[in-house]
Design an enzyme around this catalytic site. Structure first.
Site, PDB file in Angstrom:
ATOM      1  CG  ASN A 153      -2.316  -8.684  -3.974  1.00  0.00           C
ATOM      2  OD1 ASN A 153      -1.069  -8.884  -5.155  1.00  0.00           O
ATOM      3  ND2 ASN A 153      -2.689  -8.822  -3.777  1.00  0.00           N
ATOM      4  N   GLY A 229      -2.500  -4.440 -10.896  1.00  0.00           N
ATOM      5  CA  GLY A 229      -1.459  -3.892 -10.117  1.00  0.00           C
ATOM      6  C   GLY A 229      -2.718  -2.455  -9.085  1.00  0.00           C
ATOM      7  CB  THR A 231      -6.502   2.164  -9.971  1.00  0.00           C
ATOM      8  OG1 THR A 231      -7.496   1.135  -9.603  1.00  0.00           O
ATOM      9  CG2 THR A 231      -6.970   3.270 -10.638  1.00  0.00           C
ATOM     10  CD  GLU A 251      -7.990  -8.406 -14.607  1.00  0.00           C
ATOM     11  OE1 GLU A 251      -8.744  -8.194 -13.264  1.00  0.00           O
ATOM     12  OE2 GLU A 251      -8.374  -8.516 -15.432  1.00  0.00           O
ATOM     13  CB  CYS A 285      -7.052  -6.681  -5.702  1.00  0.00           C
ATOM     14  SG  CYS A 285      -7.270  -8.853  -6.859  1.00  0.00           S
ATOM     15  CD  GLU A 464      -5.197 -11.199 -15.707  1.00  0.00           C
ATOM     16  OE1 GLU A 464      -5.702 -11.741 -14.259  1.00  0.00           O
ATOM     17  OE2 GLU A 464      -3.770 -10.647 -15.663  1.00  0.00           O
TER      18      GLU A 464
HETATM   19  P1  NDP Z   1       1.369  -1.099  -8.594  1.00  0.00           P
HETATM   20  O1  NDP Z   1       0.413  -0.282  -9.577  1.00  0.00           O
HETATM   21  O2  NDP Z   1       2.644   0.109  -7.339  1.00  0.00           O
HETATM   22  O3  NDP Z   1       2.207  -1.503  -9.032  1.00  0.00           O
HETATM   23  C1  NDP Z   1       2.704  -2.867  -9.816  1.00  0.00           C
HETATM   24  C2  NDP Z   1       3.333  -2.872 -10.941  1.00  0.00           C
HETATM   25  O4  NDP Z   1       3.274  -2.705 -11.667  1.00  0.00           O
HETATM   26  C3  NDP Z   1       4.998  -3.496  -9.824  1.00  0.00           C
HETATM   27  O5  NDP Z   1       5.146  -4.571 -10.299  1.00  0.00           O
HETATM   28  C4  NDP Z   1       5.511  -2.788 -10.044  1.00  0.00           C
HETATM   29  O6  NDP Z   1       6.529  -1.878  -9.992  1.00  0.00           O
HETATM   30  C5  NDP Z   1       4.931  -2.105 -11.635  1.00  0.00           C
HETATM   31  N1  NDP Z   1       4.947  -0.925 -11.927  1.00  0.00           N
HETATM   32  C6  NDP Z   1       4.634  -0.234 -11.082  1.00  0.00           C
HETATM   33  N2  NDP Z   1       5.078   1.029 -12.024  1.00  0.00           N
HETATM   34  C7  NDP Z   1       4.688   1.438 -13.470  1.00  0.00           C
HETATM   35  C8  NDP Z   1       5.073   1.700 -14.960  1.00  0.00           C
HETATM   36  N3  NDP Z   1       4.839   3.424 -14.650  1.00  0.00           N
HETATM   37  N4  NDP Z   1       4.818   1.276 -15.248  1.00  0.00           N
HETATM   38  C9  NDP Z   1       4.703  -0.480 -15.448  1.00  0.00           C
HETATM   39  N5  NDP Z   1       5.048  -0.983 -14.047  1.00  0.00           N
HETATM   40  C10 NDP Z   1       4.683  -0.591 -13.401  1.00  0.00           C
HETATM   41  O7  NDP Z   1       0.743  -1.977  -7.459  1.00  0.00           O
HETATM   42  P2  NDP Z   1       1.404  -3.391  -6.214  1.00  0.00           P
HETATM   43  O8  NDP Z   1       2.649  -3.416  -6.269  1.00  0.00           O
HETATM   44  O9  NDP Z   1       0.770  -2.151  -4.954  1.00  0.00           O
HETATM   45  O10 NDP Z   1       0.000  -3.726  -6.359  1.00  0.00           O
HETATM   46  C11 NDP Z   1      -1.048  -3.414  -5.344  1.00  0.00           C
HETATM   47  C12 NDP Z   1      -2.072  -2.771  -5.828  1.00  0.00           C
HETATM   48  O11 NDP Z   1      -2.957  -3.931  -6.998  1.00  0.00           O
HETATM   49  C13 NDP Z   1      -3.687  -2.608  -5.475  1.00  0.00           C
HETATM   50  O12 NDP Z   1      -4.015  -1.833  -5.866  1.00  0.00           O
HETATM   51  C14 NDP Z   1      -4.492  -4.159  -5.328  1.00  0.00           C
HETATM   52  O13 NDP Z   1      -5.764  -3.785  -5.638  1.00  0.00           O
HETATM   53  C15 NDP Z   1      -3.961  -4.156  -7.206  1.00  0.00           C
HETATM   54  N6  NDP Z   1      -4.690  -5.618  -7.688  1.00  0.00           N
HETATM   55  C16 NDP Z   1      -5.293  -6.121  -8.264  1.00  0.00           C
HETATM   56  C17 NDP Z   1      -6.114  -7.023  -8.339  1.00  0.00           C
HETATM   57  C18 NDP Z   1      -7.029  -7.486  -9.899  1.00  0.00           C
HETATM   58  O14 NDP Z   1      -7.357  -8.613 -10.357  1.00  0.00           O
HETATM   59  N7  NDP Z   1      -7.854  -6.823  -9.851  1.00  0.00           N
HETATM   60  C19 NDP Z   1      -5.203  -8.578  -8.058  1.00  0.00           C
HETATM   61  C20 NDP Z   1      -4.068  -7.519  -7.231  1.00  0.00           C
HETATM   62  C21 NDP Z   1      -4.143  -6.861  -6.900  1.00  0.00           C
HETATM   63  P3  NDP Z   1       7.542  -2.030  -8.515  1.00  0.00           P
HETATM   64  O15 NDP Z   1       6.478  -3.168  -7.421  1.00  0.00           O
HETATM   65  O16 NDP Z   1       8.889  -2.675  -9.146  1.00  0.00           O
HETATM   66  O17 NDP Z   1       7.680  -0.578  -8.220  1.00  0.00           O
END
Ligand code: NDP
Length: 484
Positions: A153, A229, A231, A251, A285, A464
């Site tokens: 995002n 990413g 939850t 996060e 987020c 963080e």
């Molecule tokens: P994901 O959880 O799908 O992915 C986040 C990252 O993790 C990506 O690089 C993804 O790779 C990677 N990933 C996926 N599966 C695995 C695994 N099994 N092991 C290790 N890494 C993995 O989230 P999104 O990218 O869809 O992001 C949106 C989410 O992020 C929302 O829920 C949002 O709320 C949250 N978010 C939270 C923030 C915070 O600060 N709390 C800030 C911004 C977003 P790939 O994309 O290649 O699958």
């Protein structure tokens, strides 16, 4: 610094294809077509990155801080000097308006690096004196090789938010950006080479989360994982890395309440609420997706929000008048639209938006959606409880402070909350009782990089930002010296 058609991994200071030689497609979400290709990395690439990082570690962690500072600052300078190219690439990769990438994402990326580069010059540790007996001092040492995994995002913004403190504190890093938005991390690799970052200090491995990311989480020699990413992914990471006793910073998702009392500054609140609802298509987020309005101003607020939402321009990310660009992917657009269907099944009324925007010309197949406002839902329904992460807000009236606190705290999430009121006592009471890691009063997204950043409940573990990040990426070691 231009983006390439074939993205490469950055391992041991070089730009290389995945060991498998395979690539997969990278889409431009505004046109709905493939425009570049991503290395399909697996555990072999992670292993190469790890070996490079381990080789680089002894020199990097002992490097004179001012030298480390200078190298990191050079990387920040290169990003800043190439603002237009980075912003263009971020917009094409993610669908967000170029103007936003240019004014928010990329400036914040170089600010992150500069912030932590300067922090390393001021970082210090504690000592604890035991009079007439002993002195304790605490060494804060780098963890070693750490993994940083970021979402799509705010691609370069969140990637640099992690790797900068990790590098500043003397760790070597393996980073993985989201497979959906890898381009600016690839351009960052080139900036690191140009800045003279020693080989292996930062390695960027591209690929699918379930393969590349999972290989990082599973690798026993990667000692800590900083993850932002969803939850569900966070749970998966804990279940793998927890039993390995890795240090974790998670996060995760949010479903943030935006609480509006009748005594607020209505105009200021309306202006900011429009932003906190729909900035980046609601794909932040911290967006306030659950809006609670004191009943006395509910109808006035509803009518004004609907009017202003309908006025937002959705479309060409490169047009200066665009407010909302494309959603990040077809799958994500379908997910968001699925929630809009669900909202109606659950008894909600969509007051505006929620329909795809039919564009002409090159954007005809892009993933554009009109922002939606929904009312009439009960608090226990899935639309209110689950993170949608799109341009969708729900509005609900409330009568008392106690009632709205119950609504606000009534989900599994606890990332941020916003309160609008002129009553300072009420603002403080609410701030004290809201279950959230961040509370904004009469504002939203005002960020000081020194403050702790993170969530409670299912929104994450750890913090963080500022000193919290410097502490996360170091191991404290107490040394006790007895004297007589
Ligand atoms: P994901 O959880 O799908 O992915 C986040 C990252 O993790 C990506 O690089 C993804 O790779 C990677 N990933 C996926 N599966 C695995 C695994 N099994 N092991 C290790 N890494 C993995 O989230 P999104 O990218 O869809 O992001 C949106 C989410 O992020 C929302 O829920 C949002 O709320 C949250 N978010 C939270 C923030 C915070 O600060 N709390 C800030 C911004 C977003 P790939 O994309 O290649 O699958």
């Amino acid at each position: 610094m231009s983006p390439d058609k074939y993205i490469k991994n950055y391992i041991n200071g070089a730009l290389v294809p995945a060991v498998s030689g395979e690539y997969f497609d990278n889409y431009n979400p505004a046109i709905g077509q493939v425009y570049s290709h991503i290395p399909d990395s697996d555990e072999q690439d992670v292993q190469q990155a790890l070996e490079a990082a381990e080789r680089a570690l002894p020199e990097w962690k002992r490097m004179e801080p001012t030298k480390r500072f200078r190298i990191l600052t050079r990387i920040a300078d290169i990003i800043e000097q190439n603002l237009e190219e980075f912003a263009k690439a971020e917009s094409i990769d993610s669908g967000k308006p170029f103007a936003m990438a240019r004014s928010v994402d990329i400036p914040r990326a170089h600010q992150n690096i500069r912030f932590f580069a300067t922090s390393l010059l001021h970082f210090s540790s504690e000592s604890h004196s035991m009079p007439n007996q002993a002195i304790n001092y605490t060494l804060r040492q780098p963890i070693g090789v750490v993994g940083c995994i970021s979402p799509w995002n705010l691609p370069l913004y969140l990637f640099t938010w992690k790797i900068a403190p990790a590098l500043a504190t003397g760790n070597c890093v393996i980073g993985k950006p989201s497979e959906m938005t890898p381009m600016t991390a690839y351009m960052l690799s080139k900036a690191c080479i140009e800045a003279g970052l020693p080989e292996g200090v930062l390695n960027i491995v591209h690929g699918h989360g379930a393969k590349t990311g999972q290989a990082m989480v599973e690798h026993p020699c990667i000692k800590a994982i900083s993850f932002t990413g969803g939850t569900e992914t966070g749970k998966k990471i804990i279940s793998t890395a927890g039993p390995m006793f890795k240090k974790l910073s998670l996060e995760l998702g949010g479903k943030n309440p935006n609480i509006i009392f009748a005594d607020c500054d209505f105009d200021e609140m309306m202006m900011t609420t429009l932003r906190s609802s729909f900035s980046n298509n609601g794909q932040i987020c911290l967006c306030g997706s659950r809006i609670y309005i004191e009943r006395a101003i509910y109808e006035k607020f509803r009518d004004e929000l609907v009017k202003r939402t309908q006025f937002l321009k959705v479309g060409d990310p490169f047009s200066a008048v665009t407010d909302l660009g494309a959603l990040v992917s077809k799958a994500h657009m379908e997910k968001v639209m699925g929630y809009l269907t669900l909202a109606e099944v659950e008894g909600g009324t969509i007051l505006c938006g929620g329909t795809p925007v039919k564009m002409k010309g090159e954007y005809a197949d892009g993933y554009f959606l009109r922002p939606a406002v929904i009312e009439g839902l009960t608090q226990d329904c899935r639309t209110i409880q689950e993170e949608i992460f799109g341009p969708v807000v729900t509005i609900t009236p409330f009568d008392t402070e106690e009632e709205v606190l119950g609504f606000a705290n009534g989900t599994d999430y606890g990332l941020s909350a916003t309160v609008w009121t002129k009553d300072i006592s009420r603002a403080n009471r609410m701030a004290e009782n809201l279950e959230a890691g961040i509370v904004w009063v009469n504002c939203w997204m005002v960020r000081d990089l020194r403050t702790p950043f993170g969530g409670v409940k299912s929104s994450g573990v750890g913090r963080e930002g500022g000193l919290e990040a410097m502490k996360f990426f170091t191991e404290p070691k107490n040394v006790c010296i007895k004297y007589s």
